[in-house]
Design an enzyme around this catalytic site. Structure first.
Site, PDB file in Angstrom:
ATOM      1  N   LYS A   1      -9.345  -0.797  -5.524  1.00 38.91           N
ATOM      2  CA  LYS A   1      -9.323  -0.178  -4.197  1.00 38.91           C
ATOM      3  C   LYS A   1     -10.594   0.640  -4.079  1.00 38.91           C
ATOM      4  O   LYS A   1     -10.907   1.452  -4.960  1.00 38.91           O
ATOM      5  CB  LYS A   1      -8.088   0.733  -4.082  1.00 38.91           C
ATOM      6  CG  LYS A   1      -8.047   1.584  -2.812  1.00 38.91           C
ATOM      7  CD  LYS A   1      -7.674   0.777  -1.595  1.00 38.91           C
ATOM      8  CE  LYS A   1      -7.807   1.587  -0.310  1.00 38.91           C
ATOM      9  NZ  LYS A   1      -6.705   2.497  -0.074  1.00 38.91           N
TER      10      LYS A   1
ATOM     11  N   ASP B   1       1.342   2.573   3.556  1.00 34.59           N
ATOM     12  CA  ASP B   1       0.498   3.768   3.381  1.00 34.59           C
ATOM     13  C   ASP B   1       1.332   5.038   3.390  1.00 34.59           C
ATOM     14  O   ASP B   1       0.893   6.080   3.884  1.00 34.59           O
ATOM     15  CB  ASP B   1      -0.615   3.837   4.436  1.00 34.59           C
ATOM     16  CG  ASP B   1      -1.738   4.779   3.997  1.00 34.59           C
ATOM     17  OD1 ASP B   1      -1.787   5.128   2.805  1.00 34.59           O
ATOM     18  OD2 ASP B   1      -2.547   5.162   4.857  1.00 34.59           O
TER      19      ASP B   1
ATOM     20  N   HIS C   1     -10.445   0.813   1.938  1.00 40.35           N
ATOM     21  CA  HIS C   1     -10.235   1.783   3.016  1.00 40.35           C
ATOM     22  C   HIS C   1     -11.460   1.614   3.901  1.00 40.35           C
ATOM     23  O   HIS C   1     -12.563   2.030   3.537  1.00 40.35           O
ATOM     24  CB  HIS C   1     -10.131   3.211   2.461  1.00 40.35           C
ATOM     25  CG  HIS C   1      -9.883   4.206   3.545  1.00 40.35           C
ATOM     26  ND1 HIS C   1      -8.717   4.942   3.635  1.00 40.35           N
ATOM     27  CD2 HIS C   1     -10.624   4.560   4.634  1.00 40.35           C
ATOM     28  CE1 HIS C   1      -8.761   5.703   4.710  1.00 40.35           C
ATOM     29  NE2 HIS C   1      -9.911   5.499   5.324  1.00 40.35           N
TER      30      HIS C   1
ATOM     31  N   ALA D   1      -4.515  14.522   5.338  1.00 42.80           N
ATOM     32  CA  ALA D   1      -4.134  13.283   6.035  1.00 42.80           C
ATOM     33  C   ALA D   1      -3.089  12.554   5.210  1.00 42.80           C
ATOM     34  O   ALA D   1      -3.237  12.406   4.005  1.00 42.80           O
ATOM     35  CB  ALA D   1      -5.366  12.399   6.206  1.00 42.80           C
TER      36      ALA D   1
ATOM     37  N   HIS E   1       1.317   5.377  -1.762  1.00 42.85           N
ATOM     38  CA  HIS E   1       0.832   6.493  -2.602  1.00 42.85           C
ATOM     39  C   HIS E   1       2.034   7.172  -3.238  1.00 42.85           C
ATOM     40  O   HIS E   1       2.916   7.669  -2.530  1.00 42.85           O
ATOM     41  CB  HIS E   1       0.081   7.519  -1.747  1.00 42.85           C
ATOM     42  CG  HIS E   1      -1.129   6.945  -1.092  1.00 42.85           C
ATOM     43  ND1 HIS E   1      -2.380   6.990  -1.658  1.00 42.85           N
ATOM     44  CD2 HIS E   1      -1.279   6.285   0.096  1.00 42.85           C
ATOM     45  CE1 HIS E   1      -3.253   6.392  -0.862  1.00 42.85           C
ATOM     46  NE2 HIS E   1      -2.614   5.948   0.210  1.00 42.85           N
TER      47      HIS E   1
ATOM     48  N   HIS F   1       2.418  14.534   1.219  1.00 46.88           N
ATOM     49  CA  HIS F   1       1.770  15.802   0.857  1.00 46.88           C
ATOM     50  C   HIS F   1       2.827  16.857   1.129  1.00 46.88           C
ATOM     51  O   HIS F   1       3.540  16.760   2.141  1.00 46.88           O
ATOM     52  CB  HIS F   1       0.569  16.101   1.762  1.00 46.88           C
ATOM     53  CG  HIS F   1      -0.566  15.139   1.602  1.00 46.88           C
ATOM     54  ND1 HIS F   1      -1.548  15.289   0.661  1.00 46.88           N
ATOM     55  CD2 HIS F   1      -0.872  14.006   2.276  1.00 46.88           C
ATOM     56  CE1 HIS F   1      -2.424  14.299   0.760  1.00 46.88           C
ATOM     57  NE2 HIS F   1      -2.032  13.494   1.733  1.00 46.88           N
TER      58      HIS F   1
ATOM     59  N   ARG G   1       1.391   9.360  -6.067  1.00 48.55           N
ATOM     60  CA  ARG G   1       0.844  10.549  -6.764  1.00 48.55           C
ATOM     61  C   ARG G   1       1.239  10.547  -8.238  1.00 48.55           C
ATOM     62  O   ARG G   1       2.063   9.747  -8.673  1.00 48.55           O
ATOM     63  CB  ARG G   1       1.330  11.869  -6.114  1.00 48.55           C
ATOM     64  CG  ARG G   1       1.355  11.891  -4.615  1.00 48.55           C
ATOM     65  CD  ARG G   1       0.016  11.658  -3.991  1.00 48.55           C
ATOM     66  NE  ARG G   1       0.054  11.838  -2.539  1.00 48.55           N
ATOM     67  CZ  ARG G   1      -0.862  11.317  -1.725  1.00 48.55           C
ATOM     68  NH1 ARG G   1      -1.857  10.600  -2.175  1.00 48.55           N
ATOM     69  NH2 ARG G   1      -0.789  11.526  -0.431  1.00 48.55           N
TER      70      ARG G   1
ATOM     71  N   ASN H   1      -5.827   6.630  -5.745  1.00 48.36           N
ATOM     72  CA  ASN H   1      -6.545   7.879  -5.425  1.00 48.36           C
ATOM     73  C   ASN H   1      -5.717   9.077  -5.871  1.00 48.36           C
ATOM     74  O   ASN H   1      -5.506  10.026  -5.124  1.00 48.36           O
ATOM     75  CB  ASN H   1      -6.879   7.967  -3.925  1.00 48.36           C
ATOM     76  CG  ASN H   1      -5.651   8.055  -3.050  1.00 48.36           C
ATOM     77  OD1 ASN H   1      -4.580   7.556  -3.426  1.00 48.36           O
ATOM     78  ND2 ASN H   1      -5.770   8.674  -1.890  1.00 48.36           N
TER      79      ASN H   1
ATOM     80  N   HIS I   1       0.852  -1.207   0.000  1.00 47.78           N
ATOM     81  CA  HIS I   1       0.000   0.000   0.000  1.00 47.78           C
ATOM     82  C   HIS I   1       0.884   1.252   0.000  1.00 47.78           C
ATOM     83  O   HIS I   1       1.419   1.636   1.036  1.00 47.78           O
ATOM     84  CB  HIS I   1      -0.881  -0.033   1.255  1.00 47.78           C
ATOM     85  CG  HIS I   1      -1.902   1.049   1.330  1.00 47.78           C
ATOM     86  ND1 HIS I   1      -3.198   0.809   1.706  1.00 47.78           N
ATOM     87  CD2 HIS I   1      -1.835   2.387   1.105  1.00 47.78           C
ATOM     88  CE1 HIS I   1      -3.886   1.934   1.706  1.00 47.78           C
ATOM     89  NE2 HIS I   1      -3.067   2.925   1.354  1.00 47.78           N
TER      90      HIS I   1
HETATM   91  O1  DOR Z   1      -3.508   9.140   5.640  1.00 42.76           O
HETATM   92  C1  DOR Z   1      -3.866   8.792   4.536  1.00 42.76           C
HETATM   93  N1  DOR Z   1      -3.420   9.390   3.420  1.00 42.76           N
HETATM   94  N2  DOR Z   1      -4.745   7.792   4.445  1.00 42.76           N
HETATM   95  C2  DOR Z   1      -5.293   7.450   3.277  1.00 42.76           C
HETATM   96  O2  DOR Z   1      -6.121   6.588   3.261  1.00 42.76           O
HETATM   97  C3  DOR Z   1      -4.952   8.193   2.030  1.00 42.76           C
HETATM   98  C4  DOR Z   1      -3.670   8.849   2.140  1.00 42.76           C
HETATM   99  C5  DOR Z   1      -3.398   9.854   1.041  1.00 42.76           C
HETATM  100  O3  DOR Z   1      -3.694   9.577  -0.123  1.00 42.76           O
HETATM  101  O4  DOR Z   1      -2.872  10.906   1.338  1.00 42.76           O
HETATM  102 ZN    ZN Z   2      -3.515   4.858   1.653  1.00 42.40          ZN
END
Ligand code: DOR
Ligand code: ZN
Length: 350
Positions: free
Chosen positions: A101, A254, A144, A270, A16, A258, A18, A44, A14
């Protein structure tokens, strides 16, 4: 006392990466590609990864920016929206996507077109047909698990009846409850999983943080993620689950970058950017529980097994040494998890 640990490169179930701005992808793919054989890439993105063209394009981008690590193999998922249908499932499978997902609406980053609570409570025929198709073709159904309308601390617990329903309805469907954060979710996997078709990913940060680390003294936005880290008791259950060596619990970092500007903000996003410290932190975690011998199953083997992939040969070696990461120079950078912490473990080759 062990001074060195050699493990197969990671299966991070898992991550991210981007893509909305390739500068981000170019930077954040590196720490993952460096230590992972496989990583499951979350869809996402902005815009979301939902079609077979999106899958092909995004995977090519990832491979382009990680070409210095040719062993790295990104595994792609599509975001399941409420209009998903079996034809789409077949078309993305044809280009190598390994699963879907699903994000309940509004529960996290880029989930505004996720599944509404009403859809989760009463799924339409097209989604039932998708899960049937996925059951037949061995694709993963990743979730999720938080109910959109619940109180934030209860969202995961309230989601569990849906997961149980799904698992009973489709006993052959491989279901993953992502980044579990509660004792209730651990209990579901261990004790309410009669078809043994539900597994859970666990993050490094949920193993070491509680809500105190987000907001007890001041607000610390770089420890804010979804699902939010919870109580000491919840954390204890997660730690016990990992140390038990049960194969249905495996690593999904995860790691979710950001930029500083988006985190240190009165509407801060988040997400915890853990990939730059992931293996070092996990070595420290397992060592602190005198359980370094359990690390490889959790980080590399159990996830691959649940996904049905054969193991590989490439490995990494960690040794006892000082290792730290630091905050970026400006607000467009990404603050890693545990900035300035003095880890007692580092990569031998660094
Ligand atoms: O903390 C998180 N950030 N939880 C998630 O499920 C998504 C993720 C994000 O894409 O920033
Ligand atoms: Zn995630």
């Amino acid at each position: 006392m062990k001074s060195e640990v050699k493990i197969l490169k990671l299966f991070d179930a898992h991550v991210h990466l981007r893509h909305d701005n390739s500068r981000i992808l170019q930077e954040v793919v590196i720490p993952t590609a460096k230590v992972c054989k496989y990583a499951v890439i979350m869809p996402n993105t902005s815009p979301p990864t939902i079609s077979h063209n999106d899958v092909v394009w995004y995977r090519d981008q990832i491979l382009f920016f990680s070409k210095q690590y040719p062993d790295f193999n990104p595994l792609m998922m599509i975001k399941m929206e409420s209009n998903c249908d079996p034809e789409l499932i077949r078309s993305v499978k044809n280009v190598g996507a390994i699963g879907t997902k699903s994000y309940p609406e509004g529960v996290t980053t880029n989930s505004s077109k996720g599944l509404a609570e009403e859809v989760i409570n009463n799924p339409p025929q097209n989604l039932l047909d998708c899960w049937e198709e996925q059951s037949k073709n061995g694709m993963i159904s990743s979730w999720h698990g938080e109910m959109p309308k619940s109180f934030v601390m209860d969202g995961e617990k309230d989601f569990l009846p849906f997961i149980s329903w799904l698992a009973n309805q489709y006993p052959k469907l491989k279901i993953i409850l992502e980044h579990i954060s509660t004792a209730d979710a651990v209990d579901l996997i261990l004790n309410k999983n009669p078809h043994n078709n539900i597994a859970a990913t666990i993050t490094y940060h949920h193993l070491i943080l509680t809500l105190d680390d987000v907001l007890k003294h001041n607000i610390y936005p770089h420890n804010y993620c979804k699902p939010v880290v919870k109580t000491p008791r919840d954390r204890e259950f997660l730690v016990k689950a990992v140390l038990s060596g049960h194969p249905n619990f495996f690593l999904g970092s995860d790691s979710a970058p950001h930029c500083v500007k988006a985190k240190e903000n009165c509407w801060g996003c988040a997400g915890i950017y853990s990939s730059p410290v992931l293996v070092q932190g996990l070595a420290e975690f397992f060592d602190s529980h005198d359980a370094l011998d359990k690390m490889e199953n959790f980080t590399s083997i159990y996830g691959a097994r649940f996904y049905g992939l054969p193991l590989w040969e490439e490995s990494i070696t960690l040794i006892r040494k000082r290792f730290s990461v630091f905050a970026p120079f400006n607000e467009f950078g990404f603050t890693p998890f545990r900035v300035a912490h003095d880890f007692g473990w580092g990569l031998k080759d660094d």
